[in-house]
Motif scaffolding. Structure first.
Motif, PDB file in Angstrom:
ATOM      1  N   ARG A 200       0.870  -1.172   0.000  1.00 21.21           N
ATOM      2  CA  ARG A 200       0.000   0.000   0.000  1.00 21.21           C
ATOM      3  C   ARG A 200       0.910   1.226   0.000  1.00 21.21           C
ATOM      4  NH1 ARG A 200      -3.375   4.045  -0.922  1.00 21.21           N
ATOM      5  NH2 ARG A 200      -4.086   5.160   0.940  1.00 21.21           N
ATOM      6  N   HIS A 201       0.838   2.016  -1.083  1.00 20.90           N
ATOM      7  CA  HIS A 201       1.639   3.230  -1.196  1.00 20.90           C
ATOM      8  C   HIS A 201       0.883   4.364  -0.511  1.00 20.90           C
ATOM      9  CE1 HIS A 201       4.664   1.649  -4.095  1.00 20.90           C
ATOM     10  NE2 HIS A 201       3.684   0.784  -4.333  1.00 20.90           N
ATOM     11  N   ALA A 202       0.984   4.410   0.807  1.00 24.70           N
ATOM     12  CA  ALA A 202       0.265   5.399   1.605  1.00 24.70           C
ATOM     13  C   ALA A 202       0.989   6.738   1.571  1.00 24.70           C
ATOM     14  CB  ALA A 202       0.151   4.902   3.049  1.00 24.70           C
ATOM     15  N   PRO A 203       0.294   7.829   1.909  1.00 26.13           N
ATOM     16  CA  PRO A 203       0.934   9.163   1.887  1.00 26.13           C
ATOM     17  C   PRO A 203       2.169   9.255   2.778  1.00 26.13           C
ATOM     18  CG  PRO A 203      -1.452   9.376   2.046  1.00 26.13           C
ATOM     19  CD  PRO A 203      -1.148   7.920   2.212  1.00 26.13           C
ATOM     20  N   LEU A 204       2.217   8.453   3.847  1.00 28.47           N
ATOM     21  CA  LEU A 204       3.329   8.547   4.792  1.00 28.47           C
ATOM     22  C   LEU A 204       4.354   7.421   4.633  1.00 28.47           C
ATOM     23  CD1 LEU A 204       1.333   9.602   7.976  1.00 28.47           C
ATOM     24  CD2 LEU A 204       2.740  11.058   6.503  1.00 28.47           C
ATOM     25  N   GLY A 205       4.187   6.583   3.608  1.00 25.90           N
ATOM     26  CA  GLY A 205       5.167   5.520   3.408  1.00 25.90           C
ATOM     27  C   GLY A 205       4.539   4.239   2.887  1.00 25.90           C
ATOM     28  N   LEU A 206       5.382   3.208   2.740  1.00 25.30           N
ATOM     29  CA  LEU A 206       4.943   1.918   2.224  1.00 25.30           C
ATOM     30  C   LEU A 206       4.480   1.001   3.352  1.00 25.30           C
ATOM     31  CD1 LEU A 206       7.752   1.207  -0.398  1.00 25.30           C
ATOM     32  CD2 LEU A 206       5.355   1.718  -0.890  1.00 25.30           C
ATOM     33  N   LEU A 207       3.346   0.342   3.129  1.00 28.34           N
ATOM     34  CA  LEU A 207       2.797  -0.616   4.100  1.00 28.34           C
ATOM     35  C   LEU A 207       2.667  -1.968   3.404  1.00 28.34           C
ATOM     36  CD1 LEU A 207       1.846   2.302   4.999  1.00 28.34           C
ATOM     37  CD2 LEU A 207      -0.112   1.183   6.047  1.00 28.34           C
ATOM     38  N   TRP A 208       3.243  -3.008   3.973  1.00 31.37           N
ATOM     39  CA  TRP A 208       3.166  -4.334   3.375  1.00 31.37           C
ATOM     40  C   TRP A 208       1.998  -5.123   3.980  1.00 31.37           C
ATOM     41  CZ3 TRP A 208       3.907  -7.118  -0.609  1.00 31.37           C
ATOM     42  CH2 TRP A 208       3.976  -8.513  -0.547  1.00 31.37           C
ATOM     43  N   ARG A 209       1.053  -5.488   3.142  1.00 32.66           N
ATOM     44  CA  ARG A 209      -0.100  -6.322   3.485  1.00 32.66           C
ATOM     45  C   ARG A 209      -0.820  -5.811   4.750  1.00 32.66           C
ATOM     46  NH1 ARG A 209       1.685 -12.576   2.444  1.00 32.66           N
ATOM     47  NH2 ARG A 209      -0.418 -12.750   1.636  1.00 32.66           N
ATOM     48  N   PRO A 210      -1.204  -4.541   4.769  1.00 31.17           N
ATOM     49  CA  PRO A 210      -1.786  -3.966   5.983  1.00 31.17           C
ATOM     50  C   PRO A 210      -3.136  -4.554   6.367  1.00 31.17           C
ATOM     51  CG  PRO A 210      -2.052  -2.472   4.129  1.00 31.17           C
ATOM     52  CD  PRO A 210      -1.170  -3.584   3.649  1.00 31.17           C
ATOM     53  N   LYS A 211      -3.344  -4.627   7.674  1.00 34.65           N
ATOM     54  CA  LYS A 211      -4.619  -5.017   8.272  1.00 34.65           C
ATOM     55  C   LYS A 211      -5.090  -3.814   9.092  1.00 34.65           C
ATOM     56  CE  LYS A 211      -4.623  -9.734   7.557  1.00 34.65           C
ATOM     57  NZ  LYS A 211      -5.765 -10.621   7.240  1.00 34.65           N
ATOM     58  N   TYR A 212      -6.036  -3.061   8.554  1.00 36.64           N
ATOM     59  CA  TYR A 212      -6.482  -1.831   9.192  1.00 36.64           C
ATOM     60  C   TYR A 212      -7.469  -2.141  10.320  1.00 36.64           C
ATOM     61  CZ  TYR A 212      -4.408   0.594   5.230  1.00 36.64           C
ATOM     62  OH  TYR A 212      -3.524   1.074   4.285  1.00 36.64           O
ATOM     63  N   PHE A 213      -7.283  -1.443  11.455  1.00 40.63           N
ATOM     64  CA  PHE A 213      -8.182  -1.675  12.595  1.00 40.63           C
ATOM     65  C   PHE A 213      -8.710  -0.385  13.205  1.00 40.63           C
ATOM     66  CE2 PHE A 213      -3.849  -1.549  14.309  1.00 40.63           C
ATOM     67  CZ  PHE A 213      -3.970  -0.667  15.375  1.00 40.63           C
ATOM     68  N   ASN A 214      -8.146   0.773  12.823  1.00 37.43           N
ATOM     69  CA  ASN A 214      -8.595   2.046  13.386  1.00 37.43           C
ATOM     70  C   ASN A 214      -8.383   3.139  12.342  1.00 37.43           C
ATOM     71  OD1 ASN A 214      -9.290   4.245  14.944  1.00 37.43           O
ATOM     72  ND2 ASN A 214      -7.479   4.168  16.254  1.00 37.43           N
TER      73      ASN A 214
END
Length: 260
Positions: A200-214
């Motif tokens: 995930r190319h997020a505005p604040l950096g790269l996230l690998w296989r994120p699981k969003y909870f909040n």
């Protein structure tokens, strides 16, 4: 939503103390220079006593420390013990690499030790004593994120099954879109609401296989997971740990996540 803040970040500087040591040895004393004799030549002479070196106590060898790059049976035993206690470090292979270091970080955090990733005397004692973190939940599967210890735990019916080194919000300020924000990981009880199987190319950096909870805060893989809080708010784990969590479906949608 995170709040915009205007006060300055406090920077804490730690001083480093460097200690030195003195080493030496004992040599046989030099023989005294000969003194001319005044006695008759027929009189017997007495030889001076020989100088003997003072006995020295043999130094007890220090136990070998295990750290990144080490190999062999001792490393294999370390990995198996970490696995036995629930500190995730992949498959034991006798090679002290990044996965093993992450597990040692987690053990040191649980034991309240310095977080250097090296297995010395105190860390070995924690291993021998079977130190493990305790859970707060009592029923069902819960992912618990301990902000003080910087640990992420998989908990089943109140029993901790797996422990991971994690790095959460740094509590520092950062700039984004003209605003100033605090990099915090809010406490509370949440559920995994969405996920992305990839980068995930997020505005604040790269996230690998994120699981969003909040909202935009997730458990995700990262190439850098230091033993201290350093993220913008997400809970980082290693890339290999995140792959394992996905492969074994350990954080499916609707999984409860407790942050405290």
């Amino acid at each position: 939503m995170r709040r915009a803040l205007t006060f300055a970040t406090v920077v804490i500087t730690a001083a480093t103390l460097v200690a030195g040591c003195d080493s030496g040895g004992s040599d046989r004393a030099a023989a005294p220079a000969p003194v001319p004799s005044t006695a008759p030549t027929s009189a017997p002479t007495t030889a001076p006593p020989s100088a003997e070196p003072a006995p020295t106590a043999s130094a007890k060898p220090k136990p070998q420390k295990l750290k990144n790059g080490a190999k062999g049976a001792e490393v294999l035993a370390l990995q198996r013990r970490l696995t036995e206690l629930g500190y995730w470090n992949g498959e034991p292979d006798g090679k002290f690499g990044g996965q093993t270091q992450q597990a040692v970080f987690a053990l040191q955090k649980a034991a309240g030790l310095g977080r250097d990733g090296v297995v010395g005397r105190k860390t070995q004692k924690a291993l021998d004593n079977g130190v493990r973190p305790k859970a707060k939940s009592t029923s069902g599967r819960v992912v618990e994120i301990n902000l003080k210890r910087q640990l992420l735990m998989l908990v089943d019916d109140g029993e901790v099954s797996q422990v991971f080194n994690t790095s959460t919000g740094s509590m520092e300020h950062y700039e984004q879109n003209g605003g100033t924000f605090l990099a915090d990981t809010p406490s509370g009880r949440f559920r995994v609401s969405r996920q992305i199987d990839g980068w995930r190319h997020a505005p604040l950096g790269l996230l690998w296989r994120p699981k969003y909870f909040n909202g935009g805060i997730a458990v995700h893989g990262a190439s850098s997971v230091p033993p201290y809080a350093a993220s913008h708010g997400c809970a980082r784990v290693s890339i290999s740990a995140m792959n394992w969590l996905w492969k074994n479906d350990e954080l499916p949608l609707k999984t409860r996540v407790w942050v405290y």
